[in-house]
Write an enzyme that holds these catalytic residues in place. Structure first.
Site, PDB file in Angstrom:
ATOM      1  N   THR A 195      28.614  71.699  54.418  1.00 62.17           N
ATOM      2  CA  THR A 195      27.717  72.608  53.694  1.00 62.17           C
ATOM      3  C   THR A 195      28.198  74.064  53.747  1.00 62.17           C
ATOM      4  O   THR A 195      28.926  74.427  54.661  1.00 62.17           O
ATOM      5  CB  THR A 195      26.332  72.486  54.377  1.00 62.17           C
ATOM      6  OG1 THR A 195      25.859  71.173  54.115  1.00 62.17           O
ATOM      7  CG2 THR A 195      25.327  73.501  53.897  1.00 62.17           C
ATOM      8  N   ARG A 223      16.967  61.758  49.233  1.00 63.74           N
ATOM      9  CA  ARG A 223      16.903  62.408  50.547  1.00 63.74           C
ATOM     10  C   ARG A 223      17.000  63.933  50.387  1.00 63.74           C
ATOM     11  O   ARG A 223      17.839  64.440  49.664  1.00 63.74           O
ATOM     12  CB  ARG A 223      18.048  61.907  51.419  1.00 63.74           C
ATOM     13  CG  ARG A 223      18.086  62.499  52.847  1.00 63.74           C
ATOM     14  CD  ARG A 223      19.113  63.598  52.964  1.00 63.74           C
ATOM     15  NE  ARG A 223      19.272  64.068  54.350  1.00 63.74           N
ATOM     16  CZ  ARG A 223      19.980  65.147  54.686  1.00 63.74           C
ATOM     17  NH1 ARG A 223      20.602  65.860  53.770  1.00 63.74           N
ATOM     18  NH2 ARG A 223      20.067  65.518  55.936  1.00 63.74           N
ATOM     19  N   ILE A 224      16.126  64.640  51.063  1.00 63.43           N
ATOM     20  CA  ILE A 224      16.186  66.104  51.069  1.00 63.43           C
ATOM     21  C   ILE A 224      16.478  66.548  52.495  1.00 63.43           C
ATOM     22  O   ILE A 224      15.826  66.085  53.440  1.00 63.43           O
ATOM     23  CB  ILE A 224      14.863  66.695  50.534  1.00 63.43           C
ATOM     24  CG1 ILE A 224      14.767  66.400  49.019  1.00 63.43           C
ATOM     25  CG2 ILE A 224      14.787  68.201  50.793  1.00 63.43           C
ATOM     26  CD1 ILE A 224      13.464  66.766  48.376  1.00 63.43           C
ATOM     27  N   GLY A 225      17.459  67.402  52.653  1.00 59.77           N
ATOM     28  CA  GLY A 225      17.837  67.882  53.989  1.00 59.77           C
ATOM     29  C   GLY A 225      17.214  69.235  54.285  1.00 59.77           C
ATOM     30  O   GLY A 225      16.246  69.654  53.647  1.00 59.77           O
ATOM     31  N   THR A 245      23.551  74.866  59.367  1.00 62.34           N
ATOM     32  CA  THR A 245      24.334  73.714  58.920  1.00 62.34           C
ATOM     33  C   THR A 245      24.415  72.693  60.050  1.00 62.34           C
ATOM     34  O   THR A 245      24.402  73.053  61.219  1.00 62.34           O
ATOM     35  CB  THR A 245      25.750  74.145  58.488  1.00 62.34           C
ATOM     36  OG1 THR A 245      26.521  72.961  58.259  1.00 62.34           O
ATOM     37  CG2 THR A 245      26.455  74.991  59.530  1.00 62.34           C
ATOM     38  N   GLY A 246      24.494  71.415  59.656  1.00 63.40           N
ATOM     39  CA  GLY A 246      24.541  70.359  60.658  1.00 63.40           C
ATOM     40  C   GLY A 246      23.633  69.231  60.214  1.00 63.40           C
ATOM     41  O   GLY A 246      23.343  69.093  59.023  1.00 63.40           O
ATOM     42  N   GLU A 247      23.162  68.449  61.159  1.00 60.54           N
ATOM     43  CA  GLU A 247      22.312  67.310  60.801  1.00 60.54           C
ATOM     44  C   GLU A 247      20.939  67.808  60.360  1.00 60.54           C
ATOM     45  O   GLU A 247      20.151  68.290  61.174  1.00 60.54           O
ATOM     46  CB  GLU A 247      22.190  66.368  61.999  1.00 60.54           C
ATOM     47  CG  GLU A 247      21.468  65.089  61.661  1.00 60.54           C
ATOM     48  CD  GLU A 247      21.253  64.223  62.890  1.00 60.54           C
ATOM     49  OE1 GLU A 247      22.224  63.942  63.608  1.00 60.54           O
ATOM     50  OE2 GLU A 247      20.089  63.849  63.121  1.00 60.54           O
ATOM     51  N   GLY A 248      20.692  67.697  59.059  1.00 61.46           N
ATOM     52  CA  GLY A 248      19.487  68.265  58.469  1.00 61.46           C
ATOM     53  C   GLY A 248      18.203  67.853  59.153  1.00 61.46           C
ATOM     54  O   GLY A 248      17.297  68.668  59.363  1.00 61.46           O
TER      55      GLY A 248
HETATM   56  N1  ASP Z   1      22.589  70.340  56.764  1.00 55.34           N
HETATM   57  C1  ASP Z   1      23.152  69.536  55.712  1.00 55.34           C
HETATM   58  C2  ASP Z   1      22.217  68.384  55.427  1.00 55.34           C
HETATM   59  O1  ASP Z   1      21.717  67.777  56.347  1.00 55.34           O
HETATM   60  C3  ASP Z   1      24.518  68.985  56.031  1.00 55.34           C
HETATM   61  C4  ASP Z   1      25.534  69.986  56.550  1.00 55.34           C
HETATM   62  O2  ASP Z   1      25.158  71.055  56.984  1.00 55.34           O
HETATM   63  O3  ASP Z   1      26.746  69.687  56.512  1.00 55.34           O
HETATM   64  O4  ASP Z   1      22.036  68.065  54.283  1.00 55.34           O
END
Ligand code: ASP
Length: 326
Positions: A195, A223-225, A245-248
Site C-alpha cells: 500500500t 473486503r474493505i481494509g 499500512t499493514g494488516e488492515g
Molecule cells: N493495509 C492494507 C490493507 O489491509 C494493506 C497494506 O497496507 O499493504 O488493505
C-alpha cells in the site's frame, strides 16, 4: 512552527530477501515522490494538494499496491480503495470497491469536496466518478503480470498474502533481519505488493494525510481494509497527519491513525513518542507500521513488522529513504 515536512510510505512488511534490484527500484520511486512533494511545498502548495499529488504519482507507477499494480481479489479483479483527510477543518473523503478509476485518491478528494458525504463505495462510487468526469480505464489496466503470478501462488497455498506476519521458523538473511524459509506455505521470494501513503505539514503548519491501496492479495471480493477508513488507516487533525499500512484488520481493531492523534491531544505526547506508544500498546505484534507528521514540522515513523518502504524530508534539509530498521 517548524516549517514543512513530508513522509511517504510504500507499504509495511517487506520480504526480507527482496532482491537488491527491487530494493533500488523502491528507493528510487520513494525518492522521486519525496522530491515531487518537496518542490510542491517549496512552491507553497497546501498540504492537502501535496498529499494528493504524491499519492497520484504512486498510484500511476505499478511498483506498489495502489492504482496500477493493485493487489488482486480472489476473482482476479481489482477493487481499489483510498482516503484523504485535511487536518485544519477535519474534512475527509474516502472510496472503496473502485474498478475503473485511474487515481482513487483524487476521487476520495472529490467525495470530500463535491459530495455531501464522506465515503462512497462500489457502484455508487463509480457513478460519482463518471459524474465528476475523472479519468476511467478498463479493470485490466490495473492488473500486472507479476500480481497474476502472485495470486496464483496465494491460491495454491490457499492463503491471503500477509507477508508482514512474524512467522515461525526463522533464519538470518542478507537484509540483516530474521526471515522464515516459508511464509504461510509460500517461498520467501514471494512477496505481496504494498500500500502507499503520504503525510504532509505545510508552511502554514496545516497537516494532511492520504492512503491508497488495492488491499490484500487474494482478498474476498467486497473486503474493505483500513486504508479508506478515517481513524484507522488515515487521519489528520490540528496536531498531526498519519497514514498506516499493514494488516488492515489489525489496524482497524487498533484505530491506529486516530490513536496517534489522540495520545498527542489527551496525553500530551510528542510525535515520535505517540507513534511508539500506539505501536506498542494498540497493535498486535508483527502487523503494521505508519508514518506521521506534526504541525511543528516533525516527521516520525514506526513499524513492528519486517521492514516498511518509507521516506521523509523536512525543511531544514533532512531527507531519508529506508526499508528495514532505522
Ligand atoms: N493495509 C492494507 C490493507 O489491509 C494493506 C497494506 O497496507 O499493504 O488493505
Amino acid at each position: 512552527m517548524g516549517g514543512w515536512a513530508i513522509a511517504v510510505h510504500g507499504g509495511a512488511g517487506v520480504d526480507p530477501n527482496l532482491p537488491m534490484e527491487r530494493q533500488e527500484q523502491a528507493k528510487q520511486l520513494l525518492t522521486r515522490c519525496l522530491n515531487l512533494g518537496i518542490s510542491a511545498l517549496r512552491s507553497d502548495l497546501a498540504a492537502i494538494d501535496v498529499v494528493e499529488l504524491v499519492v497520484r504519482e504512486l498510484e500511476t507507477d505499478p511498483f506498489f499496491n495502489s492504482g496500477r499494480g493493485s493487489a488482486l481479489t480472489e476473482k482476479g479483479t481489482v477493487e481499489m480503495e483510498a482516503s484523504i483527510m485535511d487536518g485544519p477543518k477535519r474534512r475527509c473523503g474516502a472510496v472503496s470497491g473502485l474498478t475503473t478509476v485511474k487515481n482513487p485518491i483524487s476521487l476520495a478528494r472529490l467525495v470530500m469536496e463535491k459530495s455531501p458525504h464522506s465515503y462512497l463505495a462500489f457502484s455508487g462510487a463509480e457513478d460519482f466518478a463518471r459524474q465528476q468526469g475523472v479519468e476511467l480505464v478498463e479493470n485490466e489496466y490495473f492488473i500486472t503480470e507479476e500480481n497474476v503470478g502472485m495470486l496464483k501462488l496465494a491460491k495454491e497455498a490457499n492463503t491471503i498474502l500477509f507477508d508482514y506476519r512474524v512467522p515461525l521458523g526463522m533464519e538470518s538473511c542478507s537484509s540483516g533481519v530474521e526471515s522464515p524459509l516459508h511464509m504461510n506455505g509460500l517461498p520467501i521470494s514471494v512477496y505481496a505488493p504494498e500500500t502507499v501513503g503520504c503525510v504532509v505539514v505545510d508552511n502554514q503548519g496545516h497537516c494532511a494525510a492520504a492512503t491508497s491501496t488495492g488491499g490484500l492479495m487474494n482478498k474476498m471480493t467486497g473486503r474493505i481494509g483500513d486504508s479508506p477508513l478515517i481513524g484507522a488507516g488515515t487521519y489528520a487533525g490540528d496536531l498531526c497527519g498519519v497514514s498506516c499500512t499493514g494488516e488492515g484488520e489489525a489496524i482497524i481493531r487498533g484505530t491506529l491513525a486516530r490513536e496517534v492523534a489522540a495520545v498527542m491531544e489527551y496525553k500530551g505526547l510528542g510525535l515520535q513518542e505517540a507513534v511508539d506508544f500506539v505501536i506498542k500498546e494498540r497493535l498486535d505484534d508483527g502487523k503494521a507500521g505508519l508514518i506521521a507528521v506534526s504541525n511543528k514540522g516533525e516527521v516520525a515513523c514506526g513499524f513492528n513488522c519486517t521492514g516498511m518502504f518509507r521516506g521523509c524530508a523536512t525543511e531544514d534539509g533532512f531527507m531519508e529513504v529506508g526499508i528495514w530498521e532505522q
